[in-house]
Motif scaffolding. Structure first.
Motif, PDB file in Angstrom:
ATOM      1  N   ALA A 446       0.828  -1.210   0.000  1.00  0.00           N
ATOM      2  CA  ALA A 446       0.000   0.000   0.000  1.00  0.00           C
ATOM      3  C   ALA A 446       0.858   1.255   0.000  1.00  0.00           C
ATOM      4  N   ASN A 447       1.928   1.244   0.775  1.00  0.00           N
ATOM      5  CA  ASN A 447       2.817   2.412   0.811  1.00  0.00           C
ATOM      6  C   ASN A 447       3.548   2.594  -0.515  1.00  0.00           C
ATOM      7  N   ALA A 448       3.878   1.487  -1.184  1.00  0.00           N
ATOM      8  CA  ALA A 448       4.519   1.584  -2.495  1.00  0.00           C
ATOM      9  C   ALA A 448       3.558   2.147  -3.534  1.00  0.00           C
ATOM     10  N   VAL A 449       2.280   1.747  -3.453  1.00  0.00           N
ATOM     11  CA  VAL A 449       1.279   2.301  -4.378  1.00  0.00           C
ATOM     12  C   VAL A 449       1.165   3.807  -4.178  1.00  0.00           C
ATOM     13  N   ALA A 450       1.124   4.252  -2.921  1.00  0.00           N
ATOM     14  CA  ALA A 450       1.045   5.688  -2.654  1.00  0.00           C
ATOM     15  C   ALA A 450       2.268   6.425  -3.193  1.00  0.00           C
ATOM     16  N   ALA A 451       3.444   5.793  -3.072  1.00  0.00           N
ATOM     17  CA  ALA A 451       4.657   6.422  -3.599  1.00  0.00           C
ATOM     18  C   ALA A 451       4.652   6.463  -5.118  1.00  0.00           C
ATOM     19  N   ALA A 452       4.017   5.465  -5.751  1.00  0.00           N
ATOM     20  CA  ALA A 452       4.028   5.376  -7.214  1.00  0.00           C
ATOM     21  C   ALA A 452       3.060   6.364  -7.862  1.00  0.00           C
ATOM     22  N   ILE A 453       1.876   6.556  -7.253  1.00  0.00           N
ATOM     23  CA  ILE A 453       0.846   7.363  -7.917  1.00  0.00           C
ATOM     24  C   ILE A 453       0.421   8.572  -7.094  1.00  0.00           C
ATOM     25  N   ASP A 454       1.022   8.740  -5.913  1.00  0.00           N
ATOM     26  CA  ASP A 454       0.724   9.887  -5.053  1.00  0.00           C
ATOM     27  C   ASP A 454      -0.751   9.920  -4.653  1.00  0.00           C
ATOM     28  N   VAL A 455      -1.336   8.738  -4.467  1.00  0.00           N
ATOM     29  CA  VAL A 455      -2.714   8.614  -3.988  1.00  0.00           C
ATOM     30  C   VAL A 455      -2.721   7.553  -2.897  1.00  0.00           C
ATOM     31  N   ARG A 456      -3.305   7.864  -1.762  1.00  0.00           N
ATOM     32  CA  ARG A 456      -3.350   6.943  -0.637  1.00  0.00           C
ATOM     33  C   ARG A 456      -4.639   6.134  -0.674  1.00  0.00           C
ATOM     34  N   VAL A 457      -4.508   4.814  -0.835  1.00  0.00           N
ATOM     35  CA  VAL A 457      -5.661   3.917  -0.795  1.00  0.00           C
ATOM     36  C   VAL A 457      -5.703   3.285   0.591  1.00  0.00           C
ATOM     37  N   ARG A 458      -6.767   3.533   1.313  1.00  0.00           N
ATOM     38  CA  ARG A 458      -6.863   3.077   2.706  1.00  0.00           C
ATOM     39  C   ARG A 458      -7.802   1.890   2.886  1.00  0.00           C
ATOM     40  N   ASP A 459      -8.489   1.499   1.804  1.00  0.00           N
ATOM     41  CA  ASP A 459      -9.451   0.402   1.898  1.00  0.00           C
ATOM     42  C   ASP A 459      -9.008  -0.750   1.005  1.00  0.00           C
ATOM     43  N   LEU A 460      -8.826  -1.908   1.601  1.00  0.00           N
ATOM     44  CA  LEU A 460      -8.395  -3.090   0.869  1.00  0.00           C
ATOM     45  C   LEU A 460      -9.597  -3.796   0.244  1.00  0.00           C
ATOM     46  N   PRO A 461      -9.335  -4.555  -0.875  1.00  0.00           N
ATOM     47  CA  PRO A 461      -8.068  -4.720  -1.587  1.00  0.00           C
ATOM     48  C   PRO A 461      -7.764  -3.537  -2.502  1.00  0.00           C
ATOM     49  N   LEU A 462      -6.518  -3.478  -2.965  1.00  0.00           N
ATOM     50  CA  LEU A 462      -6.046  -2.338  -3.767  1.00  0.00           C
ATOM     51  C   LEU A 462      -6.358  -2.548  -5.247  1.00  0.00           C
ATOM     52  N   THR A 463      -7.635  -2.660  -5.541  1.00  0.00           N
ATOM     53  CA  THR A 463      -8.080  -2.856  -6.915  1.00  0.00           C
ATOM     54  C   THR A 463      -8.107  -1.530  -7.661  1.00  0.00           C
ATOM     55  N   THR A 464      -8.294  -1.618  -8.969  1.00  0.00           N
ATOM     56  CA  THR A 464      -8.426  -0.408  -9.780  1.00  0.00           C
ATOM     57  C   THR A 464      -9.595   0.436  -9.277  1.00  0.00           C
ATOM     58  N   GLU A 465     -10.697  -0.225  -8.905  1.00  0.00           N
ATOM     59  CA  GLU A 465     -11.867   0.495  -8.405  1.00  0.00           C
ATOM     60  C   GLU A 465     -11.549   1.223  -7.101  1.00  0.00           C
ATOM     61  N   ALA A 466     -10.771   0.583  -6.231  1.00  0.00           N
ATOM     62  CA  ALA A 466     -10.413   1.223  -4.964  1.00  0.00           C
ATOM     63  C   ALA A 466      -9.518   2.431  -5.197  1.00  0.00           C
ATOM     64  N   ILE A 467      -8.625   2.327  -6.167  1.00  0.00           N
ATOM     65  CA  ILE A 467      -7.740   3.453  -6.481  1.00  0.00           C
ATOM     66  C   ILE A 467      -8.539   4.615  -7.045  1.00  0.00           C
ATOM     67  N   ILE A 468      -9.493   4.318  -7.939  1.00  0.00           N
ATOM     68  CA  ILE A 468     -10.336   5.384  -8.499  1.00  0.00           C
ATOM     69  C   ILE A 468     -11.139   6.056  -7.393  1.00  0.00           C
ATOM     70  N   ALA A 469     -11.668   5.245  -6.455  1.00  0.00           N
ATOM     71  CA  ALA A 469     -12.439   5.811  -5.339  1.00  0.00           C
ATOM     72  C   ALA A 469     -11.551   6.717  -4.488  1.00  0.00           C
ATOM     73  N   ALA A 470     -10.287   6.327  -4.279  1.00  0.00           N
ATOM     74  CA  ALA A 470      -9.363   7.159  -3.502  1.00  0.00           C
ATOM     75  C   ALA A 470      -9.041   8.449  -4.232  1.00  0.00           C
ATOM     76  N   ILE A 471      -8.894   8.372  -5.556  1.00  0.00           N
ATOM     77  CA  ILE A 471      -8.638   9.586  -6.342  1.00  0.00           C
ATOM     78  C   ILE A 471      -9.819  10.538  -6.222  1.00  0.00           C
ATOM     79  N   ASN A 472     -11.046   9.991  -6.349  1.00  0.00           N
ATOM     80  CA  ASN A 472     -12.241  10.820  -6.231  1.00  0.00           C
ATOM     81  C   ASN A 472     -12.378  11.417  -4.835  1.00  0.00           C
ATOM     82  N   ARG A 473     -11.938  10.645  -3.819  1.00  0.00           N
ATOM     83  CA  ARG A 473     -12.002  11.153  -2.438  1.00  0.00           C
ATOM     84  C   ARG A 473     -11.101  12.357  -2.246  1.00  0.00           C
ATOM     85  N   ASP A 474      -9.963  12.349  -2.905  1.00  0.00           N
ATOM     86  CA  ASP A 474      -8.964  13.402  -2.715  1.00  0.00           C
ATOM     87  C   ASP A 474      -9.152  14.594  -3.644  1.00  0.00           C
ATOM     88  N   THR A 475     -10.108  14.507  -4.568  1.00  0.00           N
ATOM     89  CA  THR A 475     -10.297  15.627  -5.505  1.00  0.00           C
ATOM     90  C   THR A 475     -11.537  16.422  -5.151  1.00  0.00           C
TER      91      THR A 475
END
Length: 475
Positions: A446-475
Motif C-alpha cells: 500500500a505504501n509503495a502504491v502511494a509512492a508510485a501514484i501519489d494517492v493513498r488507498v486506505r481500503d483493501l483490496p487495492l483494486t483499480t476500483e479502490a484506487i479510483i475511489a481514492a482519487i475521487n475522495r482526494d479531488t
C-alpha cells in the motif's frame, strides 16, 4: 446419499435447483461494512491507555479497512463418518483440532464424550478455521441414518466459498499528534472487528454449522477472541512496536453478527499492521521526513532497526524510480513478542497494481531450519499479496455471491512477485516464523502504491476500483 458419487452430485444439483428457501434480508450492505462494524453492540478491549491528554500540535487522522476474506483452499472440505451404534461414531477429518471436534460432536448430539472418536486425515490445508469441522459433522448426521455404513461428505467449491467461516472484516481509526520537531507526541487507535475464533467448542457451544439446522436449532453467539496471553484476536498487533508517548489503544469486538467469522492467518494483525504502517507513512509525509528515517526515529529496539535497515538496503531504498513505480515499507514484530519482519515492496501502478518484488528481512532468533523459515515467509508474503490486491468476499443482503474462482479471485502465478528473503543470524531464543509477513507485506504494498501514484488507498483490496475511489475522495 448413495454409493455413486456422480449420481449423488447430480441429485444434489437437482434438489438445489428445485428448492425454495425462506430467505430474508439478514446480511449488512456490502458497501457499508464500516457502518456495520461500528454499530455494535461491542465488547470493549483496552490494550493501552497512558491516561494523558494529547499535547497541542498538528493532528493527523486516517481510517483503514479490509473486507471479509475467505480461506479459498485449493480443495474443498471433506469428512467421513461411520455410525457404530448405539450412540458411538468414528470420524475422519482434516480438522486442525480433532479432540475439540470430537467434544463438539458429542455435545451437539447429546453423546458421551468417549463415544466419539475423530482421526486426522490429510486433505487441503487452511490458515486457521475453515469448513473441515462442518463437513465432518455433516458426515456424522448422515451416517446416523445408515448405521454401519461409511459416509463421505465432500463440500462443493460453491459451498466452501459461501459457507466456511471467513476472516473478519475490520476497520481502524488512527489519530496522532506531531510535535514541532516532526515526531509523534501522541497516538490514538480504535479498531472495530468481529471476533476471530469460532472453532468447535468456542464460548462453550459446539459451533458446528449444521447444528443450526437441527430441530431444535442450535443458537450460537458471535465469534470470540483469544485471550491476550494467547496473542489476542481483534487487537493482535494493535499496539505499535515503536516508542510512542500518550497512547490510547482500544479494540471493539462486535458481539452480534449474521456473518460467521473465525481464525484466519494472522487474525487481527493483518489489518492492524496495515493500518499502523500506512499511517506512519502518512505521518512521515506530514512531517516532511523520509518514511524509513521517520520509523527509525521512533524505534529503539535494535532487532527492529536491523530488519528495517536490512530490507531497505536490499531494496536500494532512496534510489531514483521510474514514473509509476514506487517503493514502500512495512514493519512489525508479530504479536509484539514473535518474529521481527520488515518488507520493502516494489510496485508498478499503471492500469492496475503489479507487485514486482518484495525484499524481506526477518529475525526469528536462533535459526534451526533456514529453508523452512524462508518457505514460511515467502508463503505468507504471497498470500498477503493476494489478500491485499484482489481478495474480497462479496454478498447481497441475503447470501454470499462470491462462490466461484471468477467471483472470488486469488492471485495467479503470473501475478505473484519475486521475493527475496534475508534471514538474520541471531543467537537469541528461537521464534516462530509463521504469519510474521502478513501485515508488513500489506503495508509495504500500500505504501509503495502511494509512492508510485501519489494517492493513498486506505481500503483493501487495492483494486483499480479502490484506487479510483481514492482519487475521487482526494479531488
Amino acid at each position: 446419499m448413495g454409493p455413486d458419487e456422480a449420481v449423488v452430485v447430480r441429485a444434489a444439483e437437482l434438489v438445489r435447483k428445485a428448492a425454495r428457501w425462506a430467505e430474508h434480508d439478514s446480511l449488512p450492505a456490502e458497501d457499508e461494512l464500516d457502518k456495520f462494524l461500528r454499530t455494535g453492540p461491542h465488547e470493549t478491549i483496552t490494550v493501552a491507555d497512558d491516561g494523558e491528554d494529547p499535547p497541542a500540535g498538528r493532528v493527523v487522522r486516517a481510517t483503514y479497512s479490509r473486507p471479509f476474506v475467505a480461506h479459498a483452499s485449493m480443495a474443498p472440505s471433506c469428512g467421513i463418518a461411520v455410525w457404530r451404534g448405539p450412540g458411538r461414531v468414528d470420524v475422519w477429518s482434516h480438522s486442525q483440532g480433532v479432540f475439540p471436534l470430537a467434544r463438539a460432536i458429542a455435545g451437539a448430539l447429546g453423546l458421551e464424550a468417549e463415544a466419539v472418536r475423530v482421526e486426522h486425515a490429510e486433505n487441503a490445508g487452511c490458515y486457521g478455521h475453515n469448513a473441515a469441522d462442518d463437513a465432518a459433522f455433516d458426515a456424522v448426521l448422515l451416517a446416523r441414518a445408515v448405521p454401519g455404513t461409511p459416509v463421505q461428505v465432500l463440500w462443493s467449491r460453491q459451498d466452501e466459498l459461501a459457507w466456511a467461516p471467513f476472516g473478519s472484516a475490520m476497520t481502524a481509526d488512527v489519530a496522532a499528534t506531531l510535535s514541532p520537531e516532526g515526531l509523534l507526541s501522541s497516538w490514538e487507535y480504535d479498531v472495530y472487528s468481529q471476533g476471530h475464533t469460532a472453532r468447535p467448542g468456542y464460548a462453550g457451544v459446539p459451533g458446528l454449522l449444521s447444528a443450526t439446522l437441527l430441530d431444535p436449532p442450535a443458537i450460537y453467539p458471535a465469534a470470540v477472541d483469544p485471550p491476550a496471553a494467547a496473542g489476542a484476536g481483534s487487537t493482535r498487533n494493535a499496539l505499535p512496536g515503536y516508542d510512542l508517548p500518550r497512547r490510547r489503544i482500544t479494540g471493539h469486538r462486535l458481539i452480534e453478527s449474521p456473518i460467521r467469522s473465525s481464525a484466519m492467518r494472522g487474525l487481527g494483525a493483518y489489518l492492524n499492521v496495515f493500518a499502523i504502517e500506512s499511517f506512519l507513512d502518512e505521518a512521515s509525509a506530514a512531517a516532511g521526513r523520509d518514511p524509513l528515517e521517520f520509523r527509525l526515529a521512533h524505534l529503539s529496539d535494535p532487532r527492529g532497526r536491523r530488519v528495517l535497515e536490512t530490507a531497505a538496503e536490499a531494496a536500494g531504498w532512496g534510489r531514483p524510480r521510474d514514473d509509476g513505480v514506487g517503493l514502500g515499507l512495512g514493519y512489525a514484530r508479530y504479536k509484539g513478542r514473535g518474529a521481527y519482519c520488515a518488507v520493502v515492496a516494489e510496485v508498478e501502478a499503471e492500469t492496475e497494481v503489479r507487485v514486482r518484488r518484495l525484499h524481506i528481512a526477518v529475525d526469528v532468533g536462533l535459526v534451526v531450519n533456514p529453508d523452512g523459515v524462508r518457505n514460511q515467509i515467502e508463503g505468507g508474503a504471497t498470500q498477503s499479496a493476494s489478500w491485499t490486491l484482489v481478495e474480497r468476499v462479496r454478498f447481497d443482503r441475503r447470501q454470499v455471491t462470491s462462490d466461484t474462482w471468477e467471483s472470488y479471485p486469488i492471485l495467479r502465478f503470473s501475478q505473484t512477485p519475486a521475493i527475496d528473503v534475508t534471514v538474520i543470524d541471531s543467537a537469541e531464543p528461537s521464534l516462530g516464523a509463521g504469519e510474521a509477513a502478513q501485515g508488513p507485506t500489506a503495508a509495504a504494498i500500500a505504501n509503495a502504491v502511494a509512492a508510485a501514484i501519489d494517492v493513498r488507498v486506505r481500503d483493501l483490496p487495492l483494486t483499480t476500483e479502490a484506487i479510483i475511489a481514492a482519487i475521487n475522495r482526494d479531488t
